[in-house]
Design a protein around this motif. Structure first.
Motif, PDB file in Angstrom:
ATOM      1  N   SER A   6       0.817  -1.221   0.000  1.00 31.15           N
ATOM      2  CA  SER A   6       0.000   0.000   0.000  1.00 31.15           C
ATOM      3  C   SER A   6       0.850   1.270   0.000  1.00 31.15           C
ATOM      4  CB  SER A   6      -0.933   0.010   1.211  1.00 31.15           C
ATOM      5  OG  SER A   6      -0.185   0.175   2.405  1.00 31.15           O
ATOM      6  N   ILE A   7       2.172   1.123   0.167  1.00 24.79           N
ATOM      7  CA  ILE A   7       3.057   2.293   0.215  1.00 24.79           C
ATOM      8  C   ILE A   7       3.427   2.722  -1.198  1.00 24.79           C
ATOM      9  CG2 ILE A   7       5.387   3.037   0.868  1.00 24.79           C
ATOM     10  CD1 ILE A   7       5.032   1.420   3.435  1.00 24.79           C
ATOM     11  N   ASN A   8       3.305   4.006  -1.441  1.00 27.48           N
ATOM     12  CA  ASN A   8       3.657   4.606  -2.732  1.00 27.48           C
ATOM     13  C   ASN A   8       5.132   5.012  -2.684  1.00 27.48           C
ATOM     14  OD1 ASN A   8       4.057   6.287  -4.946  1.00 27.48           O
ATOM     15  ND2 ASN A   8       2.007   7.178  -4.817  1.00 27.48           N
ATOM     16  N   LEU A   9       5.989   4.287  -3.414  1.00 24.19           N
ATOM     17  CA  LEU A   9       7.428   4.535  -3.361  1.00 24.19           C
ATOM     18  C   LEU A   9       7.803   5.904  -3.923  1.00 24.19           C
ATOM     19  CD1 LEU A   9       8.886   1.038  -4.319  1.00 24.19           C
ATOM     20  CD2 LEU A   9       8.746   2.084  -2.064  1.00 24.19           C
ATOM     21  N   GLN A  10       7.110   6.359  -4.959  1.00 27.13           N
ATOM     22  CA  GLN A  10       7.391   7.689  -5.501  1.00 27.13           C
ATOM     23  C   GLN A  10       7.095   8.770  -4.467  1.00 27.13           C
ATOM     24  OE1 GLN A  10       5.066   7.839  -9.109  1.00 27.13           O
ATOM     25  NE2 GLN A  10       6.755   7.034 -10.353  1.00 27.13           N
ATOM     26  N   PHE A  11       5.979   8.608  -3.758  1.00 29.72           N
ATOM     27  CA  PHE A  11       5.630   9.553  -2.696  1.00 29.72           C
ATOM     28  C   PHE A  11       6.679   9.516  -1.587  1.00 29.72           C
ATOM     29  CE2 PHE A  11       3.565  10.681   1.287  1.00 29.72           C
ATOM     30  CZ  PHE A  11       2.901  11.853   0.956  1.00 29.72           C
ATOM     31  N   ALA A  12       7.160   8.308  -1.259  1.00 27.89           N
ATOM     32  CA  ALA A  12       8.170   8.158  -0.208  1.00 27.89           C
ATOM     33  C   ALA A  12       9.468   8.855  -0.594  1.00 27.89           C
ATOM     34  CB  ALA A  12       8.426   6.674   0.066  1.00 27.89           C
ATOM     35  N   MET A  13       9.893   8.685  -1.841  1.00 30.36           N
ATOM     36  CA  MET A  13      11.140   9.316  -2.289  1.00 30.36           C
ATOM     37  C   MET A  13      11.001  10.833  -2.354  1.00 30.36           C
ATOM     38  SD  MET A  13      13.210   6.849  -2.543  1.00 30.36           S
ATOM     39  CE  MET A  13      14.595   7.607  -3.368  1.00 30.36           C
ATOM     40  N   ALA A  14       9.844  11.299  -2.800  1.00 25.74           N
ATOM     41  CA  ALA A  14       9.623  12.750  -2.920  1.00 25.74           C
ATOM     42  C   ALA A  14       9.566  13.431  -1.552  1.00 25.74           C
ATOM     43  CB  ALA A  14       8.339  13.017  -3.696  1.00 25.74           C
ATOM     44  N   ASN A  15       9.185  12.686  -0.521  1.00 24.96           N
ATOM     45  CA  ASN A  15       9.037  13.261   0.822  1.00 24.96           C
ATOM     46  C   ASN A  15       9.995  12.632   1.825  1.00 24.96           C
ATOM     47  OD1 ASN A  15       6.441  15.019   0.569  1.00 24.96           O
ATOM     48  ND2 ASN A  15       5.950  13.118  -0.465  1.00 24.96           N
ATOM     49  N   ALA A  16      11.148  12.169   1.341  1.00 23.49           N
ATOM     50  CA  ALA A  16      12.095  11.463   2.214  1.00 23.49           C
ATOM     51  C   ALA A  16      12.543  12.315   3.389  1.00 23.49           C
ATOM     52  CB  ALA A  16      13.303  11.003   1.398  1.00 23.49           C
ATOM     53  N   GLY A  17      12.791  13.590   3.160  1.00 20.18           N
ATOM     54  CA  GLY A  17      13.231  14.478   4.239  1.00 20.18           C
ATOM     55  C   GLY A  17      12.180  14.644   5.319  1.00 20.18           C
ATOM     56  N   VAL A  18      10.935  14.831   4.894  1.00 18.00           N
ATOM     57  CA  VAL A  18       9.832  14.987   5.853  1.00 18.00           C
ATOM     58  C   VAL A  18       9.642  13.702   6.654  1.00 18.00           C
ATOM     59  CG1 VAL A  18       7.360  15.453   6.080  1.00 18.00           C
ATOM     60  CG2 VAL A  18       8.693  16.673   4.370  1.00 18.00           C
ATOM     61  N   VAL A  19       9.680  12.561   5.955  1.00 22.79           N
ATOM     62  CA  VAL A  19       9.503  11.267   6.618  1.00 22.79           C
ATOM     63  C   VAL A  19      10.599  11.051   7.658  1.00 22.79           C
ATOM     64  CG1 VAL A  19       9.534   8.759   6.299  1.00 22.79           C
ATOM     65  CG2 VAL A  19       8.267  10.204   4.702  1.00 22.79           C
ATOM     66  N   LEU A  20      11.842  11.320   7.278  1.00 21.92           N
ATOM     67  CA  LEU A  20      12.965  11.141   8.197  1.00 21.92           C
ATOM     68  C   LEU A  20      12.832  12.045   9.421  1.00 21.92           C
ATOM     69  CD1 LEU A  20      15.625   9.678   8.711  1.00 21.92           C
ATOM     70  CD2 LEU A  20      16.789  11.499   7.452  1.00 21.92           C
TER      71      LEU A  20
ATOM     72  N   SER B 159      -2.347  10.123   5.193  1.00 21.15           N
ATOM     73  CA  SER B 159      -2.338   8.730   5.638  1.00 21.15           C
ATOM     74  C   SER B 159      -1.084   8.015   5.148  1.00 21.15           C
ATOM     75  CB  SER B 159      -3.595   8.014   5.133  1.00 21.15           C
ATOM     76  OG  SER B 159      -3.559   6.643   5.440  1.00 21.15           O
ATOM     77  N   GLN B 160      -0.726   8.238   3.875  1.00 21.93           N
ATOM     78  CA  GLN B 160       0.462   7.630   3.296  1.00 21.93           C
ATOM     79  C   GLN B 160       1.718   8.101   4.028  1.00 21.93           C
ATOM     80  OE1 GLN B 160       2.348   5.088   0.871  1.00 21.93           O
ATOM     81  NE2 GLN B 160       0.172   5.466   0.589  1.00 21.93           N
ATOM     82  N   LEU B 161       1.783   9.385   4.334  1.00 24.14           N
ATOM     83  CA  LEU B 161       2.945   9.930   5.035  1.00 24.14           C
ATOM     84  C   LEU B 161       3.080   9.316   6.427  1.00 24.14           C
ATOM     85  CD1 LEU B 161       5.228  12.072   5.117  1.00 24.14           C
ATOM     86  CD2 LEU B 161       3.550  13.659   6.055  1.00 24.14           C
ATOM     87  N   LEU B 162       1.982   9.228   7.145  1.00 24.75           N
ATOM     88  CA  LEU B 162       2.024   8.683   8.506  1.00 24.75           C
ATOM     89  C   LEU B 162       2.335   7.190   8.501  1.00 24.75           C
ATOM     90  CD1 LEU B 162      -0.987  10.593  10.097  1.00 24.75           C
ATOM     91  CD2 LEU B 162       1.443  11.054  10.388  1.00 24.75           C
ATOM     92  N   MET B 163       1.849   6.469   7.491  1.00 30.31           N
ATOM     93  CA  MET B 163       2.187   5.048   7.377  1.00 30.31           C
ATOM     94  C   MET B 163       3.687   4.855   7.135  1.00 30.31           C
ATOM     95  SD  MET B 163      -0.996   3.361   5.314  1.00 30.31           S
ATOM     96  CE  MET B 163      -0.384   1.695   5.424  1.00 30.31           C
ATOM     97  N   LEU B 164       4.272   5.730   6.321  1.00 30.35           N
ATOM     98  CA  LEU B 164       5.709   5.673   6.083  1.00 30.35           C
ATOM     99  C   LEU B 164       6.488   5.933   7.369  1.00 30.35           C
ATOM    100  CD1 LEU B 164       5.872   7.571   2.688  1.00 30.35           C
ATOM    101  CD2 LEU B 164       6.632   5.229   3.065  1.00 30.35           C
ATOM    102  N   VAL B 165       5.998   6.860   8.177  1.00 30.41           N
ATOM    103  CA  VAL B 165       6.668   7.196   9.442  1.00 30.41           C
ATOM    104  C   VAL B 165       6.608   6.018  10.392  1.00 30.41           C
ATOM    105  CG1 VAL B 165       6.594   8.680  11.483  1.00 30.41           C
ATOM    106  CG2 VAL B 165       6.303   9.671   9.215  1.00 30.41           C
ATOM    107  N   VAL B 166       5.443   5.380  10.491  1.00 29.22           N
ATOM    108  CA  VAL B 166       5.280   4.238  11.398  1.00 29.22           C
ATOM    109  C   VAL B 166       6.105   3.073  10.906  1.00 29.22           C
ATOM    110  CG1 VAL B 166       3.649   2.560  12.314  1.00 29.22           C
ATOM    111  CG2 VAL B 166       3.001   4.967  12.177  1.00 29.22           C
TER     112      VAL B 166
END
Length: 199
Positions: A117-131, A192-199
């Motif tokens: 369910s994780i969008n890898l493009q979204f994860a790469m585009a927001n890597a700094g925020v996620v970290l 939701s996608q951002l928070l799932m990446l964080v968790v």
């Protein structure tokens, strides 16, 4: 959302609907579990068939998941509630023993589903925020746990910090909560996608 006209009213309405559905689901599942589940498992246990017992467990989980999905909630929440319901029966130990061989497989499937369910493009585009959010989550949780352990439990600071860091990661139940929040429209898919990446 709040800046838009009537945004706060829409948010409160969505929260009210979600809370009502959740209470209805919980009440219905708990009542039906207490009324029927114990009798059903007693009947199946009397057959002395392990296959029938496992089939009843699987049926209980699938039926509860389907019921919560029909109410507009997450099917994952239904599976969680089925587990709670099964744990309250006097056959909880037998249920645990029978599903033990499948537990690792089912847990793996759960995390594979979350991973897909994780969008890898979204994860790469927001890597700094996620970290940044991951570091913040760990720092806040570790800090709260360490404070509780030193103030209320009288532990040493080093022990409290070590325990805080060990318990600072996000929990699996967050995936269930985030899925429900997105399904009922409380949070947008991107959040939701951002928070799932964080968790």
């Amino acid at each position: 959302l709040l800046a838009a006209g009537g945004g706060s009213a829409a948010l409160l309405s969505a929260l009210g609907v979600a809370a009502g559905k959740t209470v209805l689901a919980l009440a219905g599942i708990v009542i039906s579990g207490r009324l029927f589940l114990e009798r059903l498992f007693r009947l199946v246990a009397n057959t002395n068939s392990q296959e029938a017992f496992i089939a009843t467990i699987v049926f209980t989980v699938l039926a509860t998941s389907a019921a919560t999905e029909l109410l507009g909630l997450s099917d994952t929440l239904g599976a969680f509630l089925a587990g709670v319901m099964l744990a309250e029966t006097k056959y909880a130990h037998q249920v645990e023993a029978d599903i033990k061989p499948f537990r690792g497989l089912l847990l793996g499937l759960f995390f594979i589903t979350v991973g897909f369910s994780i969008n890898l493009q979204f994860a790469m585009a927001n890597a700094g925020v996620v970290l940044s959010l991951v570091v913040g989550l760990i720092a806040v949780k570790a800090g709260i746990i360490a404070l509780v352990m030193t103030i209320f439990l009288g532990r040493s600071m080093s022990s409290a910090i070590r325990t805080g860091l060990l318990l600072s990661q996000g929990g699996e139940f967050a995936f269930v909560v985030l899925g429900i929040a997105q399904t009922v429209g409380i949070i947008p898919p991107d959040l939701s996608q951002l928070l799932m990446l964080v968790v």
